[in-house]
Design a protein around this motif. Structure first.
Motif, PDB file in Angstrom:
ATOM      1  N   SER A 184       0.991  19.716 -44.864  1.00 45.82           N
ATOM      2  CA  SER A 184       0.873  18.267 -44.617  1.00 45.82           C
ATOM      3  C   SER A 184       0.376  17.548 -45.859  1.00 45.82           C
ATOM      4  O   SER A 184       0.647  16.359 -46.040  1.00 45.82           O
ATOM      5  CB  SER A 184      -0.072  17.991 -43.452  1.00 45.82           C
ATOM      6  OG  SER A 184       0.365  18.701 -42.323  1.00 45.82           O
ATOM      7  N   ALA A 185      -0.349  18.266 -46.731  1.00 47.37           N
ATOM      8  CA  ALA A 185      -0.748  17.688 -48.013  1.00 47.37           C
ATOM      9  C   ALA A 185       0.006  18.334 -49.167  1.00 47.37           C
ATOM     10  O   ALA A 185       0.442  17.648 -50.086  1.00 47.37           O
ATOM     11  CB  ALA A 185      -2.254  17.859 -48.237  1.00 47.37           C
ATOM     12  N   SER A 186       0.199  19.650 -49.104  1.00 52.86           N
ATOM     13  CA  SER A 186       0.582  20.373 -50.325  1.00 52.86           C
ATOM     14  C   SER A 186       2.077  20.634 -50.486  1.00 52.86           C
ATOM     15  O   SER A 186       2.498  21.169 -51.500  1.00 52.86           O
ATOM     16  CB  SER A 186      -0.163  21.709 -50.376  1.00 52.86           C
ATOM     17  OG  SER A 186       0.253  22.534 -49.312  1.00 52.86           O
ATOM     18  N   GLY A 187       2.879  20.240 -49.510  1.00 54.85           N
ATOM     19  CA  GLY A 187       4.328  20.452 -49.617  1.00 54.85           C
ATOM     20  C   GLY A 187       4.955  19.818 -48.384  1.00 54.85           C
ATOM     21  O   GLY A 187       5.437  20.511 -47.493  1.00 54.85           O
ATOM     22  N   ILE A 188       4.961  18.494 -48.364  1.00 56.83           N
ATOM     23  CA  ILE A 188       5.202  17.756 -47.105  1.00 56.83           C
ATOM     24  C   ILE A 188       6.592  17.970 -46.529  1.00 56.83           C
ATOM     25  O   ILE A 188       6.799  17.758 -45.339  1.00 56.83           O
ATOM     26  CB  ILE A 188       4.949  16.231 -47.275  1.00 56.83           C
ATOM     27  CG1 ILE A 188       5.826  15.648 -48.396  1.00 56.83           C
ATOM     28  CG2 ILE A 188       3.475  15.954 -47.543  1.00 56.83           C
ATOM     29  CD1 ILE A 188       5.749  14.119 -48.484  1.00 56.83           C
ATOM     30  N   HIS A 189       7.539  18.405 -47.369  1.00 55.31           N
ATOM     31  CA  HIS A 189       8.899  18.544 -46.844  1.00 55.31           C
ATOM     32  C   HIS A 189       9.096  19.773 -45.965  1.00 55.31           C
ATOM     33  O   HIS A 189      10.139  19.927 -45.339  1.00 55.31           O
ATOM     34  CB  HIS A 189       9.908  18.503 -47.998  1.00 55.31           C
ATOM     35  CG  HIS A 189       9.949  17.154 -48.647  1.00 55.31           C
ATOM     36  ND1 HIS A 189       9.041  16.788 -49.600  1.00 55.31           N
ATOM     37  CD2 HIS A 189      10.745  16.084 -48.422  1.00 55.31           C
ATOM     38  CE1 HIS A 189       9.289  15.531 -49.963  1.00 55.31           C
ATOM     39  NE2 HIS A 189      10.309  15.086 -49.262  1.00 55.31           N
ATOM     40  N   LEU A 190       8.080  20.625 -45.892  1.00 57.45           N
ATOM     41  CA  LEU A 190       8.166  21.754 -44.961  1.00 57.45           C
ATOM     42  C   LEU A 190       7.868  21.298 -43.531  1.00 57.45           C
ATOM     43  O   LEU A 190       8.359  21.874 -42.559  1.00 57.45           O
ATOM     44  CB  LEU A 190       7.182  22.864 -45.389  1.00 57.45           C
ATOM     45  CG  LEU A 190       7.100  24.096 -44.489  1.00 57.45           C
ATOM     46  CD1 LEU A 190       8.472  24.750 -44.310  1.00 57.45           C
ATOM     47  CD2 LEU A 190       6.105  25.105 -45.052  1.00 57.45           C
ATOM     48  N   VAL A 191       7.075  20.243 -43.417  1.00 51.90           N
ATOM     49  CA  VAL A 191       6.575  19.851 -42.093  1.00 51.90           C
ATOM     50  C   VAL A 191       7.693  19.557 -41.087  1.00 51.90           C
ATOM     51  O   VAL A 191       7.662  20.079 -39.965  1.00 51.90           O
ATOM     52  CB  VAL A 191       5.576  18.677 -42.215  1.00 51.90           C
ATOM     53  CG1 VAL A 191       5.097  18.226 -40.838  1.00 51.90           C
ATOM     54  CG2 VAL A 191       4.389  19.081 -43.090  1.00 51.90           C
ATOM     55  N   PRO A 192       8.721  18.756 -41.435  1.00 49.35           N
ATOM     56  CA  PRO A 192       9.769  18.503 -40.438  1.00 49.35           C
ATOM     57  C   PRO A 192      10.475  19.763 -39.964  1.00 49.35           C
ATOM     58  O   PRO A 192      10.896  19.833 -38.800  1.00 49.35           O
ATOM     59  CB  PRO A 192      10.769  17.600 -41.178  1.00 49.35           C
ATOM     60  CG  PRO A 192      10.091  17.116 -42.391  1.00 49.35           C
ATOM     61  CD  PRO A 192       8.949  18.020 -42.693  1.00 49.35           C
ATOM     62  N   TYR A 193      10.587  20.774 -40.825  1.00 47.95           N
ATOM     63  CA  TYR A 193      11.244  22.021 -40.412  1.00 47.95           C
ATOM     64  C   TYR A 193      10.376  22.788 -39.409  1.00 47.95           C
ATOM     65  O   TYR A 193      10.889  23.429 -38.493  1.00 47.95           O
ATOM     66  CB  TYR A 193      11.552  22.895 -41.631  1.00 47.95           C
ATOM     67  CG  TYR A 193      12.598  22.280 -42.538  1.00 47.95           C
ATOM     68  CD1 TYR A 193      13.959  22.377 -42.225  1.00 47.95           C
ATOM     69  CD2 TYR A 193      12.245  21.584 -43.685  1.00 47.95           C
ATOM     70  CE1 TYR A 193      14.930  21.811 -43.041  1.00 47.95           C
ATOM     71  CE2 TYR A 193      13.205  21.013 -44.508  1.00 47.95           C
ATOM     72  CZ  TYR A 193      14.537  21.125 -44.184  1.00 47.95           C
ATOM     73  OH  TYR A 193      15.494  20.559 -44.997  1.00 47.95           O
ATOM     74  N   ILE A 194       9.062  22.703 -39.600  1.00 51.59           N
ATOM     75  CA  ILE A 194       8.157  23.360 -38.647  1.00 51.59           C
ATOM     76  C   ILE A 194       8.203  22.618 -37.309  1.00 51.59           C
ATOM     77  O   ILE A 194       8.271  23.228 -36.238  1.00 51.59           O
ATOM     78  CB  ILE A 194       6.720  23.404 -39.219  1.00 51.59           C
ATOM     79  CG1 ILE A 194       6.678  24.308 -40.454  1.00 51.59           C
ATOM     80  CG2 ILE A 194       5.725  23.886 -38.164  1.00 51.59           C
ATOM     81  CD1 ILE A 194       5.355  24.311 -41.191  1.00 51.59           C
ATOM     82  N   ARG A 195       8.206  21.289 -37.377  1.00 49.60           N
ATOM     83  CA  ARG A 195       8.268  20.480 -36.148  1.00 49.60           C
ATOM     84  C   ARG A 195       9.579  20.755 -35.403  1.00 49.60           C
ATOM     85  O   ARG A 195       9.587  20.841 -34.179  1.00 49.60           O
ATOM     86  CB  ARG A 195       8.151  18.987 -36.476  1.00 49.60           C
ATOM     87  CG  ARG A 195       6.892  18.614 -37.272  1.00 49.60           C
ATOM     88  CD  ARG A 195       5.616  18.806 -36.495  1.00 49.60           C
ATOM     89  NE  ARG A 195       5.523  17.863 -35.402  1.00 49.60           N
ATOM     90  CZ  ARG A 195       4.725  18.001 -34.354  1.00 49.60           C
ATOM     91  NH1 ARG A 195       3.958  19.052 -34.263  1.00 49.60           N
ATOM     92  NH2 ARG A 195       4.704  17.100 -33.408  1.00 49.60           N
ATOM     93  N   GLU A 196      10.647  20.909 -36.158  1.00 48.82           N
ATOM     94  CA  GLU A 196      11.948  21.196 -35.544  1.00 48.82           C
ATOM     95  C   GLU A 196      11.898  22.557 -34.830  1.00 48.82           C
ATOM     96  O   GLU A 196      12.370  22.692 -33.695  1.00 48.82           O
ATOM     97  CB  GLU A 196      13.037  21.183 -36.621  1.00 48.82           C
ATOM     98  CG  GLU A 196      14.449  21.563 -36.168  1.00 48.82           C
ATOM     99  CD  GLU A 196      14.995  20.665 -35.058  1.00 48.82           C
ATOM    100  OE1 GLU A 196      14.535  19.508 -34.935  1.00 48.82           O
ATOM    101  OE2 GLU A 196      15.862  21.149 -34.296  1.00 48.82           O
TER     102      GLU A 196
END
Ligand SMILES: Nc1nc2c(c(=O)[nH]1)N[C@H]1C(S)=C(S)[C@@H](COP(=O)(O)OP(=O)(O)OC[C@H]3O[C@@H](n4cnc5c(=O)[nH]c(N)nc54)[C@H](O)[C@@H]3O)O[C@H]1N2
Ligand SMILES: Nc1nc2c(c(=O)[nH]1)N[C@H]1C(S)=C(S)[C@@H](COP(=O)(O)OP(=O)(O)OC[C@H]3O[C@@H](n4cnc5c(=O)[nH]c(N)nc54)[C@H](O)[C@@H]3O)O[C@H]1N2
Ligand code: SF4
Ligand SMILES: [Mo]
Length: 673
Positions: A184-196
């Protein structure tokens, strides 16, 4: 050479963000009358998906801000006072060349220490002409260990840094474990994939001393005491082995050392590990059961667990889990660690061989400046803000203040380190020059290009080190001169078709579409192509042996663990010159109450190495017994001019010689503000 051409009044230029962040975003940069007016994410890279972080959106404030270095300058006041007079490039470079040659003559080449780390983090601005210069001078070498040394050693020993799972494959996982990572701070573009993945029914386990945004959304959150990941991971191994849940067929076919790992895991029952980690044994058991029984299961291993005395063995035990549990061979299964080695590039473009000169561990900068033999007489800092980011800050600052030390700082802005320079040199940013950005979250390699003219007289690393090579008389036929030439040279030396792709399309095509399935498309790059679960060579290096646990260094006097996680405001200390809300120390309510402290109190955080004075924030989103300050602060952010690093010991991790930032143990008391 002018790098940018003349442009129409308003237009957009496509480039890439090379900063030390796993995401490597593709950017659309809007330029008006030769100035950047906005920076946004583009769709060129699907992972970027048209958005970027707030930090890089603010980058124009760095480019055109009051702290930007525009001209070379030499010190005129006392060291550290940040008082300089402007000089020409000619004068500055001549002075530096003269000082380096004199030091080499009198004390030997090893009296020169180049110091560099993250910077623009690409293939052009580091380990190119800079390496050539310092190698030919016979300078001391730097072990780049402030980050990723233990995880790198673990990943190398177990898997030979096999490519790992890319962001796009997270939605295929049915279970995701975020271990010491806070995307959520250190590599924000991973977050949507985790949410998906979660939308599709995946469970999420987070192992972190703080209740991070994703920990809030997790099915299980193990709020471990910092430095205790090793017992936690070993307890899961023990359970897998003892309950017959280890994948014996996989272990027999693809690994060695499983029995030795099993032996070392034996003492770690859930109960014992839970006591050590300060968590519930039942929660640990539930996490282990979920991991054992769910596939595809994916571990995103971060860096939070590596920054302590057990960091190497802990990272190794974590990375060993998918092998023991048999989680490879399916999309969305396995592990994600740094993917920077996934292109298999060796830096063949560094012309000269590496000399066998003194190797200085960068975590020991303070010690090296204090009593190095031969003494360090010339310190050349570039791509780093050592005064803010290196442990044992008091010793580092003492060294930088040495009157007999000649310090060059080559920087974009007036950092805490630049303030101590004898000569400051202004550097271009990634928006004013070329860079080859290599992603380490996804598997990507992209060419960054100049968007605007350099501010003031700023120059690129290639230009400056190329010119210094000439001035010290070490330039040779065939060495590149200038940035464009260096870029073309590196492109030409990259294996085909990577070089051509970058030149013609600005992006290289990654193998396996950038989405390798481990043990299906990619295999360990160890000598025998097997996973080495007990890399014997480390048994002697680790103070407590491989997978050997070293207890918490807390004492009655200094009972609190201080951690310094990545903040959403900076990348390491880059962009810390920009205004931010007041920085506070975060403490759990029970710890605050025990000390009679309340929100907003002026406090002193201290141990034997130093103290930090700031205000307090009280919140239950950190575990009791642990306090936190943001990573990447500058000295101006605290009341007494020290950052967390004044409290961080310069001891090294069990494996890989890494930094033990999170081994700082402190006490906190109220002060009258
Ligand atoms: N916005 C932003 N992005 C960055 C950076 C930045 O400074 N700012 N830095 C970049 C760099 S250089 C790096 S290396 C990466 C780092 O990326 P991450 O590893 O994701 O970041 P950290 O904040 O260092 O650590 C992650 C988490 O580990 C937790 N943690 C601390 N100690 C322990 C421990 O002992 N065990 C466990 N399990 N968890 C622990 C922290 O609370 C934190 O939430 O991020 C990169 N991206
Ligand atoms: N307490 C504590 N300390 C930490 C950490 C922690 O978790 N806790 N994390 C550590 C980690 S993960 C890391 S990676 C390190 C990072 O430590 P550093 O490498 O010192 O990183 P930055 O603070 O980002 O400094 C990089 C500097 O390089 C400059 N720069 C950028 N591009 C160029 C260029 O092309 N040329 C030149 N000459 N200069 C350039 C930037 O302006 C910036 O000031 O910090 C470490 N320090
Ligand atoms: S710092 Fe990271 S998230 Fe921000 S623009 Fe650069 S690559 Fe993207
Ligand atoms: Mo880092």
């Amino acid at each position: 050479m002018k790098t940018a051409t003349t442009f129409a009044p308003e237009h957009t230029v496509a480039t890439v963000c090379p900063l030390d962040c796993p995401d490597s975003c593709s950017l659309d940069v809007t330029v008006q009358d030769g100035r950047i007016t906005s920076i946004d994410g583009s769709e060129a890279n699907p992972v970027t998906g048209g958005y970027i972080c707030a930090k890089v959106r603010r980058f124009p404030e760095r480019l055109y801000g009051a702290d930007r270095l525009l001209y070379p300058a030499v010190r005129k006041g006392p060291k550290g006072a940040s008082s300089f007079s402007r000089v020409s490039w000619e004068e500055a470079l001549e002075l530096i060349a003269e000082q380096m040659l004199q030091a080499r003559e009198r004390w030997g080449g090893e009296s020169i220490l180049p110091y560099s780390y993250g910077g623009s983090n690409g293939l052009l601005t580091q380990d190119t002409s800079d390496a050539t210069l310092f190698r030919r001078l016979g300078a001391s070498r730097l072990a780049r260990t402030v980050c990723a040394a233990p995880t790198g050693a673990a990943n190398q020993a177990l898997y030979g840094k096999m490519p790992s799972v890319s962001y796009e494959d997270f939605p295929d996982a049915r279970l995701i474990v975020l271990w010491g990572a806070n995307p959520s701070a250190s590599g924000i573009h991973l977050v949507p994939y985790i949410r998906e993945a979660q939308r599709q029914g995946a469970r999420l386990i987070v192992i972190d001393p703080r209740t991070t945004p994703l920990a809030r959304q997790a099915d299980i959150h193990l709020r471990v005491r910092p430095g205790t990941d090793l017992p936690v991971a070993l307890a899961i191994h023990w359970y897998l082995f003892e309950e017959g849940l280890a994948d014996t067929a996989f272990l027999a076919a693809h690994t060695r050392g499983a029995e030795r790992l099993r032996e070392r895991a034996r003492p770690w029952t859930f109960e014992r590990a839970a006591v050590e980690a300060g968590i519930e044994a039942d929660a640990l058991r539930a996490a282990a059961e979920a991991y054992a029984t769910t596939s595809p299961a994916l571990i995103r291993c971060g860096w939070g667990q590596e920054r302590n005395r057990n960091g190497g063995s802990a990272s190794m035990a974590i990375l060993a889990l998918p092998a023991v549990a048999g989680k490879f061979g399916v999309r969305g299964g396995g592990y994600t660690m740094s993917n920077s080695a996934s292109w298999g590039l060796s830096r063949t473009w560094i012309g000269s061989d590496e000399p066998a000169t003194r190797l200085v561990n960068m975590n020991h900068l303070g010690r090296a400046l204090e009593d190095g033999v031969p003494p360090i007489k010339v310190l050349f800092v570039y791509n780093s803000n050592a005064a803010a980011t290196t442990p044992h800050q008091a010793l580092v600052l003492k060294g930088l203040a040495r009157e007999d030390l000649f310090t060059v700082v080559f920087e974009q802005v007036m950092t805490d380190t630049a303030r101590y320079a004898d000569v400051v040199l202004p550097a271009t940013t990634f928006l004013e020059g070329y860079e080859i950005a290599r992603s380490y979250g996804t598997i990507g390699l992209r060419l960054g290009k100049p968007v605007v003219e350099p501010a003031g007289e700023a120059r690129s690393n290639a230009e400056v080190f190329g010119e210094l090579l000439q001035r010290v008389g070490l330039w040779r036929e065939g060495d590149s001169t200038g940035e464009l030439e260096e870029m073309l040279d590196v492109l030409a030396r990259l294996p085909e078709p990577i070089g051509t792709d970058l030149r013609e399309r600005g992006a290289a095509t990654p193998p396996n579409g950038g989405r390798p399935i481990q043990f299906h498309d990619v295999w360990p790059l160890t000598p025998d192509r097997k996973v080495d679960l007990f890399p014997e060579a480390f048994e002697a290096e680790a103070p407590a042996g491989l997978y050997g646990y070293q207890p918490d260094p807390a004492t009655a006097e200094f009972p609190l663990a201080l951690i310094t996680p990545a903040s959403e405001r900076t990348v390491s200390s880059t962009l810390s010159e920009l205004p931010r809300p007041e920085v506070r120390l975060l403490m759990h309510p029970t710890d605050a109450e025990a000390r009679g402290l309340a929100e907003g109190d002026a406090v002193r955080v201290f141990n034997r190495l130093g103290d930090v004075r700031c205000h307090l924030a009280v919140g239950a989103w950190i575990r009791p017994g642990t306090v936190s300050l943001p990573k990447g602060l500058w000295r101006k952010h605290t009341a007494n001019g020290y950052t967390a690093n004044v409290l961080c010991p310069d001891t090294l991790t069990d494996l890989g010689g890494g930094a033990c930032f999170n081994d700082a143990r402190v006490q906190v008391e109220k002060i009258s503000s």
